[in-house]
Design a protein around this motif. Structure first.
Motif, short mmCIF file in Angstrom:
data_model
loop_
_atom_site.label_atom_id
_atom_site.label_comp_id
_atom_site.label_asym_id
_atom_site.label_seq_id
_atom_site.Cartn_x
_atom_site.Cartn_y
_atom_site.Cartn_z
N ASN A 169 -2.12 -59.34 99.17
CA ASN A 169 -1.97 -58.78 100.37
C ASN A 169 -2.07 -57.35 100.25
OD1 ASN A 169 0.47 -58.06 99.46
ND2 ASN A 169 1.70 -59.43 100.61
N ARG A 170 -2.01 -56.47 101.36
CA ARG A 170 -2.38 -55.04 101.15
C ARG A 170 -1.16 -54.35 100.40
NH1 ARG A 170 -3.84 -54.48 107.56
NH2 ARG A 170 -6.15 -55.49 107.62
N LYS A 171 -0.05 -54.76 100.24
CA LYS A 171 0.94 -54.13 99.42
C LYS A 171 0.75 -54.57 98.15
CE LYS A 171 5.15 -56.24 99.73
NZ LYS A 171 6.60 -56.45 100.53
N GLY A 172 0.02 -55.52 97.78
CA GLY A 172 -0.43 -55.66 96.26
C GLY A 172 0.26 -57.04 95.72
N ASP A 173 0.92 -57.70 96.64
CA ASP A 173 1.39 -59.26 96.14
C ASP A 173 0.48 -60.04 96.17
OD1 ASP A 173 4.15 -58.29 96.62
OD2 ASP A 173 4.03 -58.60 98.73
N VAL A 174 0.51 -61.12 95.15
CA VAL A 174 -0.85 -62.07 94.78
C VAL A 174 -0.23 -63.44 95.05
CG1 VAL A 174 -1.99 -62.77 92.85
CG2 VAL A 174 -1.89 -60.48 93.08
N LEU A 175 -1.07 -64.04 95.52
CA LEU A 175 -0.91 -65.56 95.88
C LEU A 175 -1.84 -66.32 95.31
CD1 LEU A 175 -0.16 -67.08 99.21
CD2 LEU A 175 -2.21 -67.91 98.13
N ILE A 176 -1.40 -67.38 94.56
CA ILE A 176 -2.06 -68.28 93.80
C ILE A 176 -1.93 -69.84 94.46
CG2 ILE A 176 -2.42 -69.62 91.56
CD1 ILE A 176 -1.22 -67.22 90.29
N GLU A 177 -3.24 -70.37 94.83
CA GLU A 177 -3.02 -71.58 95.36
C GLU A 177 -3.60 -72.71 94.53
OE1 GLU A 177 -4.01 -71.43 99.79
OE2 GLU A 177 -5.31 -70.02 98.79
N GLY A 178 -3.26 -74.05 94.61
CA GLY A 178 -3.86 -74.99 93.73
C GLY A 178 -2.92 -75.37 92.51
N ILE A 179 -3.68 -75.82 91.63
CA ILE A 179 -3.04 -75.96 90.29
C ILE A 179 -2.73 -74.78 89.77
CG2 ILE A 179 -3.59 -76.92 88.01
CD1 ILE A 179 -5.49 -78.88 89.00
N ILE A 180 -1.26 -74.88 89.36
CA ILE A 180 -0.86 -73.64 88.52
C ILE A 180 -0.62 -74.12 87.01
CG2 ILE A 180 1.04 -72.19 88.57
CD1 ILE A 180 -0.34 -71.80 91.10
N GLY A 181 -1.29 -73.33 86.20
CA GLY A 181 -1.13 -73.55 84.95
C GLY A 181 0.12 -72.84 84.31
N VAL A 182 -0.26 -71.89 83.40
CA VAL A 182 0.98 -70.90 82.95
C VAL A 182 0.57 -69.42 83.52
CG1 VAL A 182 1.63 -72.42 81.06
CG2 VAL A 182 -0.39 -70.62 80.84
N GLN A 183 -0.21 -69.29 84.42
CA GLN A 183 -0.42 -67.82 84.98
C GLN A 183 0.65 -67.25 85.31
OE1 GLN A 183 -2.13 -70.99 85.99
NE2 GLN A 183 -4.17 -70.25 87.07
N LYS A 184 1.76 -67.75 85.99
CA LYS A 184 2.83 -66.99 86.27
C LYS A 184 3.56 -66.41 85.27
CE LYS A 184 6.67 -69.08 87.72
NZ LYS A 184 7.70 -69.96 88.56
N GLU A 185 3.83 -67.41 84.10
CA GLU A 185 4.67 -67.11 82.93
C GLU A 185 4.02 -66.14 82.07
OE1 GLU A 185 6.21 -70.98 84.49
OE2 GLU A 185 4.06 -69.94 84.11
N ALA A 186 2.74 -66.32 82.12
CA ALA A 186 1.92 -65.47 81.09
C ALA A 186 1.79 -64.16 81.83
CB ALA A 186 0.11 -65.94 81.19
N ALA A 187 1.80 -63.81 82.96
CA ALA A 187 1.89 -62.57 83.77
C ALA A 187 3.26 -61.74 83.61
CB ALA A 187 1.66 -62.73 85.50
N LEU A 188 4.20 -62.72 83.77
CA LEU A 188 5.59 -62.13 83.66
C LEU A 188 6.06 -61.85 82.24
CD1 LEU A 188 7.52 -64.28 86.16
CD2 LEU A 188 6.71 -62.06 86.43
N ALA A 189 5.36 -62.30 81.01
CA ALA A 189 5.53 -62.06 79.88
C ALA A 189 4.90 -60.98 79.42
CB ALA A 189 5.00 -63.38 79.01
N ALA A 190 3.93 -60.51 79.94
CA ALA A 190 3.07 -59.40 79.51
C ALA A 190 3.59 -57.98 79.96
CB ALA A 190 1.61 -59.47 80.07
N GLY A 191 3.29 -56.95 79.14
CA GLY A 191 3.41 -55.71 79.16
C GLY A 191 2.67 -55.13 80.41
N ARG A 192 1.35 -55.34 80.41
CA ARG A 192 0.51 -54.95 81.64
C ARG A 192 -0.02 -56.44 82.32
NH1 ARG A 192 -0.30 -51.93 77.36
NH2 ARG A 192 -2.38 -52.97 77.05
N VAL A 193 -0.29 -56.25 83.66
CA VAL A 193 -0.89 -57.62 84.15
C VAL A 193 -2.13 -56.87 85.29
CG1 VAL A 193 -0.55 -59.38 85.85
CG2 VAL A 193 1.09 -58.61 84.24
N VAL A 194 -3.23 -57.61 85.17
CA VAL A 194 -4.36 -57.22 85.96
C VAL A 194 -4.71 -58.68 86.50
CG1 VAL A 194 -6.84 -56.50 85.79
CG2 VAL A 194 -5.29 -55.43 84.33
#
Length: 283
Positions: A169-194
Motif C-alpha cells: 500500500n502507499r504507506k509501505g505495508d506489504v501483503l502476501i497472498e497464497g502459500i506462505i513459506g518462511v518469508q515473514k520470519e526471514a524478513a523479521l530476522a534480517a537487519g534489512r529487508v527489500v
C-alpha cells in the motif's frame, strides 16, 4: 525518505559484498528479479541462505557470487539437479563453495529464532539422523526440566532478506497472498529487508484479514517489479513457467550455454523484461 525506489537502488543500497543474504520464497513468490539485479551489480563472497535453493541460487553460484550456502534442499524443482551448484561443489567452478545442510524444520526454526531475537533454535529433531555427523552447527542440549535431549542450531540473522509479494500500500505495508513459506520470519530476522511487489494499491481494505502483512516499519525498500517472481508464480497474477525450469536443466549443464544465457537474459536485461515475459502467463 520514500521506501519506494527503483530495483537497482533497492539492491545497491542494501546488499554488500560479504553479506549473509536470504532470497526467500516457497514454490511461488521467489524473488528472481531482485537476484538478477544482484547478479548485474556483481556482488561477491555472499553467504546464501534459503530453505529450498532452486534455479536462482544456481545462477548466482554459477556467477561466482557465493562463498557459502546454508540450505535444506537444493534442486531444480520437478526436474532434477542444480548443475551449477554441483559444478562448484565438485570442481570448484567458477569457485569452490562451502555448504551447510539442514532439515526443512531446522531452517524454519532458525529463521523463527532469528525473528524472535534468540541466539539459537531449540526443537525436537535430528535424533538418529546422519546430518549431525557432517554439520557441526547441529548440537544437542539436555532440557533442565524434563531431561529430554533436544537439538539446537544457530539462529538465522541475515544481513538482508529479499522477498517478492503481491501488493504494497502507499504507506509501505506489504501483503502476501497464497502459500506462505518462511518469508515473514526471514524478513523479521534480517537487519534489512527489500521487497519487490507486483503493484501498489491505495489500501488493503476489503481483503481477507488472515493474509500475511508485513508492516512498513519492518521494511527498508520496496521496488515495484511486475513479474518479479518469474519463472516461479505469483498467486493471483501469473502461473509457474514450467518450460523455463525444464529448459534450465539443459542450459545449466553446459558452462558455455550458461554464460550465454546469463549474458542475454540477466546482464543485458532490465526489470521491465520480467513484466513483458509474464503477460502471456496471466490468467
Amino acid at each position: 525518505m520514500s521506501k519506494f525506489v527503483p530495483l537497482s537502488q533497492a539492491v545497491g543500497e542494501n546488499l554488500n559484498d560479504g553479506d549473509t543474504v536470504a532470497f526467500e520464497g516457497f514454490t511461488h513468490l521467489i524473488p528472481h528479479a531482485a537476484a538478477h539485479e544482484a547478479i548485474r551489480q556483481g556482488f561477491r563472497d555472499l553467504t546464501l541462505l534459503r530453505m529450498t535453493p532452486d534455479i536462482i541460487y544456481d545462477q548466482m553460484i554459477g556467477m561466482g557470487m557465493a562463498r557459502k550456502v546454508i540450505f535444506s534442499y537444493a534442486g531444480n524443482p520437478g526436474v532434477g539437479l542444480l548443475r551449477r551448484m554441483r559444478d562448484a561443489i565438485e570442481n570448484a567452478y567458477p569457485r569452490g563453495i562451502e555448504t551447510v545442510e539442514h532439515s526443512h524444520s531446522a531452517m524454519a526454526q532458525a529463521y523463527e529464532a532469528g525473528a524472535s531475537g534468540l541466539p539459537l533454535a531449540l526443537f525436537r529433531g535430528y535424533k538418529g539422523a546422519d546430518l549431525p555427523k557432517v554439520n557441526p552447527d547441529i548440537r544437542f542440549v539436555t532440557c533442565p526440566y524434563s531431561g529430554e535431549q533436544l537439538a539446537t542450531v544457530p539462529a538465522h540473522r541475515p544481513d538482508v532478506t529479499f522477498i517478492h509479494a503481491q501488493k504494497a500500500n502507499r504507506k509501505g505495508d506489504v501483503l502476501i497472498e497464497g502459500i506462505i513459506g518462511v518469508q515473514k520470519e526471514a524478513a523479521l530476522a534480517a537487519g534489512r529487508v527489500v521487497v519487490t511487489v507486483e503493484e501498489v494499491v491505495p489500501s488493503f481494505r476489503g481483503l481477507h484479514p488472515n493474509l500475511c502483512i508485513l508492516p512498513h516499519w519492518t521494511i527498508d525498500a520496496i521496488a515495484v517489479v511486475p513479474g518479479g517472481a518469474h519463472p516461479s508464480y505469483t498467486h493471483g497474477y501469473y502461473e509457474r513457467d514450467n518450460a523455463a525450469y525444464l529448459e534450465w536443466d539443459r542450459i545449466s549443464a553446459d558452462r558455455e550455454l550458461f554464460a550465454g544465457w546469463i549474458r542475454d537474459n540477466v546482464l543485458g536485461a532490465t526489470p521491465e523484461v520480467f513484466a513483458e515475459r509474464v503477460r502471456e502467463l496471466r490468467p
